[in-house]
Design an enzyme around this catalytic site. Sequence first.
Site, PDB file in Angstrom:
ATOM      1  N   SER A 179       0.839  -1.189   0.000  1.00 53.07           N
ATOM      2  CA  SER A 179       0.000   0.000   0.000  1.00 53.07           C
ATOM      3  C   SER A 179       0.874   1.237   0.000  1.00 53.07           C
ATOM      4  CB  SER A 179      -0.909   0.009   1.236  1.00 53.07           C
ATOM      5  OG  SER A 179      -1.720   1.167   1.243  1.00 53.07           O
ATOM      6  N   ASN A 232      -2.996   0.258  -3.757  1.00 55.52           N
ATOM      7  CA  ASN A 232      -2.998  -0.859  -2.811  1.00 55.52           C
ATOM      8  C   ASN A 232      -3.348  -2.129  -3.562  1.00 55.52           C
ATOM      9  OD1 ASN A 232      -5.408  -2.438  -1.044  1.00 55.52           O
ATOM     10  ND2 ASN A 232      -3.406  -2.281  -0.077  1.00 55.52           N
ATOM     11  N   HIS A 264      -2.703   7.226  -4.448  1.00 58.01           N
ATOM     12  CA  HIS A 264      -2.779   6.065  -3.557  1.00 58.01           C
ATOM     13  C   HIS A 264      -2.892   4.812  -4.398  1.00 58.01           C
ATOM     14  CE1 HIS A 264      -5.784   3.053  -2.095  1.00 58.01           C
ATOM     15  NE2 HIS A 264      -4.884   2.935  -1.147  1.00 58.01           N
TER      16      HIS A 264
END
Length: 444
Positions: A234, A250, A248
């Site tokens: 992540s 993940n 972001h």
Amino acid sequence: MASSLGKLSGRRVCSVALGSGLPRSRTLGPAGGRICLSALGGTGSAQIRGLGSGSGTGGVGAGGGARRAPWLVAGLAAGLAGVAAAAFHHLAPAEMVPRTEVASSVPDKADDLALRCSSFMTQPVTALSELRARPGDMKTQMELLIMETQSQVCQALAQLDRGATFAVDRWERKEGGGGISCVLQDGHIFEKAGVSVSVVHGVLSEEAEKQMRSRGKKFKTKNGQLPFCAMGVSSVIHPKNPHVPTIHFNYRYFEIEEADGTRQWWFGGGCDLTPTYLNKEDAVHFHQTLKDACDQHDPGFYPKFKKWCDDYFFIKHRGERRGIGGIFFDDLDSPSKEDIFRFVQSCARAFIPSYIPLVKKHCNDPFTPQEKHWQQLRRGRYVEFNLLYDRGTKFGLFTPGSRIESILMSMPLTARWEYMHAPSENSREAEILEVLSHPKDWVH
């Protein structure tokens, strides 16, 4: 979504800063002497390696003022939030453990696994002997992928920033497993960049089980317990310049063992972009790169997972999305482990080409105090989503041995909230809010 895996730990076992340079000792004590680990329960003196250079001149925009960020303190920082430049007051004793299988810079040429691991930030969470014993197992393949992804992303970010090092924090979870958290703070370009790997196992908590059942999962427990294994990588990256977007990603893998020995498995993950200001060219580039990765496996993946992303990252109490989306998926368990693994591999490898060009393009853009102010307000929204809605954060908090520093790794160093703030009509701030309220198709 912040990783549902990088949240679980017991005690922290060591912390170092790794990179391409040779080991060097650092003066951490007030008198300029080395910190001797034997005084803290270990042996030897603290050693660090720098990933990235402290002599670069990369900067922020004129509104922020370029400056040289100090080197991050290496070793013995009390969790991820405590790894900050020259933050000696955050130092705490760390218990050292024997490192019998550290990835060597000159591995045995006959050992392909050791050779591959030599490029990682540090040795894998699982012992090399165990990984060698099960080369075809999906848990082995996934752990090597997430370690490789962590290393490649950290190297790419450090090469750009050159203002701070990545601190490498290795931790153990007493309930089973552990992780490796790499964090850069207060660099020239990045205010905070974290890339965390977790490989954990144990018994699923009651709350975590309820969360999974709420998504339609059905399990056969044995004596009320469900053994599980989970792993993932992540990352959340918060740049200083408001014209460089936050990002972001993940990617994770779960296995659950039921009472009759049956194993349920699934993959999840995604990647999403959160710009402070809308740049349509950037949005198209980001989404097209993800679409290309998806299309290699199934042309139906991108439109499905793009909508899933728009729906998932919705801040209900604000009536807006966290950003301009990307892709998001969970509980993916067909057609086969190998097929889905290859898809996840393509998605993970798409991160650098989807994001690094945007950083290079905007990291030296000039910006005003007003634009920096708007960035701080948008970061407040980011925090609201992560704490109130993110499923991974909840999974971590509901699981025994949760590690608060890893849970909060996705938080920015700075953010702002103002009462009843509203941008001016027809402003660039209003433009991005319109897109966040009404998601757009960027690639058709």
